[in-house]
Design an enzyme around this catalytic site. Structure first.
Site, PDB file in Angstrom:
ATOM      1  CD  GLU A 234      -4.481   5.791  -0.558  1.00  0.00           C
ATOM      2  OE1 GLU A 234      -4.585   6.254   0.582  1.00  0.00           O
ATOM      3  OE2 GLU A 234      -5.389   5.848  -1.394  1.00  0.00           O
ATOM      4  CE  LYS A 236      -2.512   4.072  10.158  1.00  0.00           C
ATOM      5  NZ  LYS A 236      -2.026   5.162  11.000  1.00  0.00           N
ATOM      6  NE  ARG A 241      -8.697  11.075   7.103  1.00  0.00           N
ATOM      7  CZ  ARG A 241      -9.515  10.062   7.356  1.00  0.00           C
ATOM      8  NH1 ARG A 241      -9.383   9.366   8.464  1.00  0.00           N
ATOM      9  NH2 ARG A 241     -10.462   9.748   6.497  1.00  0.00           N
ATOM     10  NE  ARG A 256      -9.427   9.908  13.880  1.00  0.00           N
ATOM     11  CZ  ARG A 256      -8.754   8.775  13.842  1.00  0.00           C
ATOM     12  NH1 ARG A 256      -7.615   8.690  13.199  1.00  0.00           N
ATOM     13  NH2 ARG A 256      -9.201   7.730  14.466  1.00  0.00           N
ATOM     14  CD  GLU A 284      -2.345  11.487   8.459  1.00  0.00           C
ATOM     15  OE1 GLU A 284      -3.577  11.356   8.280  1.00  0.00           O
ATOM     16  OE2 GLU A 284      -1.761  11.109   9.472  1.00  0.00           O
ATOM     17  CG  PHE A 331      -5.759   9.806   1.737  1.00  0.00           C
ATOM     18  CD1 PHE A 331      -7.071   9.673   2.152  1.00  0.00           C
ATOM     19  CD2 PHE A 331      -4.782  10.127   2.670  1.00  0.00           C
ATOM     20  CE1 PHE A 331      -7.410   9.868   3.477  1.00  0.00           C
ATOM     21  CE2 PHE A 331      -5.119  10.327   4.010  1.00  0.00           C
ATOM     22  CZ  PHE A 331      -6.446  10.191   4.412  1.00  0.00           C
ATOM     23  NE  ARG A 436     -12.431   2.669  14.716  1.00  0.00           N
ATOM     24  CZ  ARG A 436     -11.380   3.486  14.582  1.00  0.00           C
ATOM     25  NH1 ARG A 436     -10.394   3.155  13.773  1.00  0.00           N
ATOM     26  NH2 ARG A 436     -11.309   4.606  15.255  1.00  0.00           N
TER      27      ARG A 436
HETATM   28  P1  AMP Z   1      -5.221   5.176  13.109  1.00  0.00           P
HETATM   29  O1  AMP Z   1      -5.052   6.615  13.522  1.00  0.00           O
HETATM   30  O2  AMP Z   1      -4.111   4.286  13.542  1.00  0.00           O
HETATM   31  O3  AMP Z   1      -6.601   4.658  13.426  1.00  0.00           O
HETATM   32  O4  AMP Z   1      -5.140   5.138  11.525  1.00  0.00           O
HETATM   33  C1  AMP Z   1      -6.017   5.850  10.716  1.00  0.00           C
HETATM   34  C2  AMP Z   1      -5.400   7.183  10.372  1.00  0.00           C
HETATM   35  O5  AMP Z   1      -4.295   7.018   9.510  1.00  0.00           O
HETATM   36  C3  AMP Z   1      -6.294   8.078   9.569  1.00  0.00           C
HETATM   37  O6  AMP Z   1      -7.221   8.748  10.371  1.00  0.00           O
HETATM   38  C4  AMP Z   1      -5.320   9.029   8.927  1.00  0.00           C
HETATM   39  O7  AMP Z   1      -5.076  10.117   9.801  1.00  0.00           O
HETATM   40  C5  AMP Z   1      -4.057   8.225   8.833  1.00  0.00           C
HETATM   41  N1  AMP Z   1      -3.603   7.966   7.464  1.00  0.00           N
HETATM   42  C6  AMP Z   1      -2.330   8.044   7.066  1.00  0.00           C
HETATM   43  N2  AMP Z   1      -2.200   7.745   5.779  1.00  0.00           N
HETATM   44  C7  AMP Z   1      -3.448   7.462   5.308  1.00  0.00           C
HETATM   45  C8  AMP Z   1      -3.963   7.080   4.029  1.00  0.00           C
HETATM   46  N3  AMP Z   1      -3.177   6.895   2.969  1.00  0.00           N
HETATM   47  N4  AMP Z   1      -5.312   6.878   3.941  1.00  0.00           N
HETATM   48  C9  AMP Z   1      -6.122   7.040   5.008  1.00  0.00           C
HETATM   49  N5  AMP Z   1      -5.680   7.401   6.230  1.00  0.00           N
HETATM   50  C10 AMP Z   1      -4.359   7.614   6.388  1.00  0.00           C
END
Ligand code: AMP
Length: 575
Positions: A234, A236, A241, A256, A284, A331, A436
């Site tokens: 998918e 990002k 979140r 979150r 998101e 998602f 994680r």
């Molecule tokens: P990070 O904040 O860099 O750790 O990346 C994880 C975050 O990406 C998640 O907590 C979501 O808020 C966001 N995110 C964006 N698109 C998606 C997706 N398609 N699936 C899951 N998380 C996503």
């Protein structure tokens, strides 16, 4: 309360998990169930059950003030004690006078007082109640009352260990206890059921947030595909979140950090009502629209900086809703059809999600390809949304990739759509809240890094209490330095120790826990994103800044400038 404080000390004294669990289990078994239930809550670092969303609304500074007042000590003595312990509860234990050997504060009474404090309006009322409570406690009890109030026990006991202790105390399995706690969002109620042998009777209580599944970073397309074949892929999205709980017209949105944020997105709550069954979705929230008013391009997710204007608001004006429309990219589905779906593989959850969204007929089936015309049709189909507001619930499109080459192509396409990168997910994986793992991987570009100058430093927390590990940093603006962020050091312990010595020798102003230092040290910081912000005098702030390395090869005069910051900000806006 005394017994609980004593058991907390005992738990803190051992690093062995099994011992901790055995101690807590023995304590539960020896206590009346009602006391044990409230203890379970407190031992999880909560004053109130998760589902209630009640908060004490007592900040660290108020606690600091009341503890200081009751101790009769000077600010200097207080700060010195804090530096020794790094935790206000332990400070209370050290400096509060032992007026009495014993107190008659029961654990139920402490909970009743917490409720009083939570419902009291205004700082004066809260201060009075807090003062009463702490002055009736022994120093050891005060230590844990303060720790519970700051939601940080620091005795090496996570909620999952409390769950295991409940299982051990009442002869259930840890999985049974976990399941009930997840459904109820109430570890105390879970204990009551376990004590009565009724764990199987736990039913989903909507409107308390479940834990979020987290992703691990992947360095490259090859690395990403080394964990599983034929991935679900998918985009990002760069927003926030959000877990949404929908039950008819009743909708709550959780961030979150498990805070309720429904008030910030009223139109989204409207758009999400009307499912024919109770559902919990994961997704998101993004700002959604056109990059330019006359653009012929389809609407798309906008950079995080656009969404930023919508965050943290209690009241949102219609004008704001119109100016920054948002979309919810769903998602995952965690609950539907009367069933908690976490253990089902992602591929099954994905089908269920497609199905419930299709039935709701309130989302844009065409996702990224959605044209203006389609979008407006969808807009009209939405709940109570006004005609001129585009609020969308969109199923995040799922692509498939089986080779690094395919993944690279998807990555390019995602970036071309203005998204951050890709999320790569194992179709066979369960939804693991709060963990994680390697079942979700994120692949994203780093924005350019900045070389910045350290202007102030602070003592850290916990293990880092005696070293200066928290840096405030600036970029150059002509002759001036303007702060742009603050981050915990990502340096090695040796580097931090060396830098601490340097900072102590080069302090310009000692503000207690914070030292203003000579602006000579250059460090390189990475970050996810940049936004406009009043927080720092540069007018910008970095999102998730991380100190990558020291740049001893650079002089302060060579650090990056505010012009460079503007350049990165503008590039990110047009990405
Ligand atoms: P990070 O904040 O860099 O750790 O990346 C994880 C975050 O990406 C998640 O907590 C979501 O808020 C966001 N995110 C964006 N698109 C998606 C997706 N398609 N699936 C899951 N998380 C996503």
């Amino acid at each position: 309360m005394k017994k609980l404080a004593v058991i907390c000390e005992q738990i803190a004294a051992t690093t062995k998990k099994l011992e901790k669990i055995a101690d807590v289990a023995a304590y539960f078994a020896a206590s009346p169930p009602e006391d044990a239930a409230v203890s379970a809550l407190f031992l999880s670092g909560r004053a109130f059950p998760l589902w209630e969303e009640t908060t004490l609304q007592v900040g660290g500074s108020l606690l600091w003030r009341v503890v200081g007042e009751l101790s009769g000590k000077s600010q200097g003595e207080l700060t010195a004690s804090y530096k020794r312990h790094g935790d206000l509860g332990s400070v209370a234990d050290e400096i509060l006078p032992a007026r009495r050997e014993d107190s008659d504060l029961s654990i139920l009474e402490v909970q009743r007082r917490f409720r009083e404090i939570a419902t009291a309006r205004g700082v004066t009322a809260k201060t009075g109640l807090l003062r009463d409570l702490l002055s009736q406690a022994t120093p050891l009890e005060a230590k844990y009352i303060v720790k519970i109030m700051t939601a940080d026990l620091r005795i090496g006991l996570k909620e999952s260990l409390v769950e295991e202790a409940i299982a051990k105390a009442y002869g259930a399995t840890a999985a049974e206890v976990q399941r009930a706690n997840m459904l109820l969002g109430d570890i105390g109620e879970t204990l009551r059921l376990a004590a009565g042998g009724k764990l199987a009777e736990a039913r989903m209580r909507m409107f308390h947030p479940l834990g979020f599944m987290l992703a691990s970073p992947a360095d490259s397309a090859e690395a990403a595909l080394s964990y599983f074949e034929n991935a679900f892929v998918e985009d990002k999205y760069d927003g926030i979140r959000a877990q949404v709980h929908c039950s008819g017209d009743n909708v709550k949105i959780f961030s979150r950090t498990r805070d309720e944020i429904t008030e910030s997105f009223p139109e989204l709550a409207d758009a999400l009502c009307g499912f024919s069954e109770d559902v919990i979705l994961d997704g998101e929230i993004v700002a959604w629209g056109y990059l330019a008013a006359d653009s012929e391009e389809p609407s798309r997710a906008l950079p995080f900086s656009a969404l930023q204007q919508r965050l943290g608001r209690k009241k949102v004006s219609d004008e704001m809703i119109r100016r920054v429309p948002v979309a919810y990219l769903a998602f995952d589905v965690l609950y539907a059809r009367g069933e908690l779906l976490l253990d089902r593989p992602l591929k099954e959850r994905a089908n269920i999600l497609d199905d419930i969204l299709e039935k709701a007929e309130t989302f844009n089936h065409r996702g990224h390809e959605g044209s203006r015309r389609k979008t407006s049709q969808v807009r009209l189909a939405f709940g109570r949304a006004e005609e001129n507001i585009r609020t969308q619930v969109i199923r995040a499109p799922v692509f498939r990739a089986a080779s690094p080459h395919e993944l690279d192509a998807l990555f390019e396409a995602a970036q071309a759509r203005g998204n951050e990168g890709l999320m790569i997910k194992d179709p066979e994986s369960a939804y693991t809240p709060g963990r994680r793992g390697k079942s979700w991987l994120k692949l994203k570009r780093e924005l350019a890094t900045l070389d910045v100058i350290v202007t102030a430093v602070e003592y850290g927390h916990g293990k880092r209490i005696s070293v200066l590990s928290d840096y405030t940093f600036a970029v150059r603006d002509g002759e001036r330095l303007v702060n742009i962020g603050k981050a915990y050091s990502g340096l090695t312990d040796v580097e931090i120790a060396e830098m601490t010595k340097w900072f102590l020798d080069h302090t310009v102003e000692d503000q207690g826990l914070r030292l203003v230092v000579e602006p000579k040290i250059v460090v390189e910081v990475a970050f996810n994103n940049m936004m406009k912000s009043e927080r720092h005098n540069s007018g910008y702030a970095l999102r998730f800044p991380r100190i990558v390395r020291l740049r001893p090869d650079k002089l302060a005069e060579e650090a990056d400038t505010i012009e460079r910051v503007r350049e990165i900000y503008n590039k990110q806006r047009s990405a």
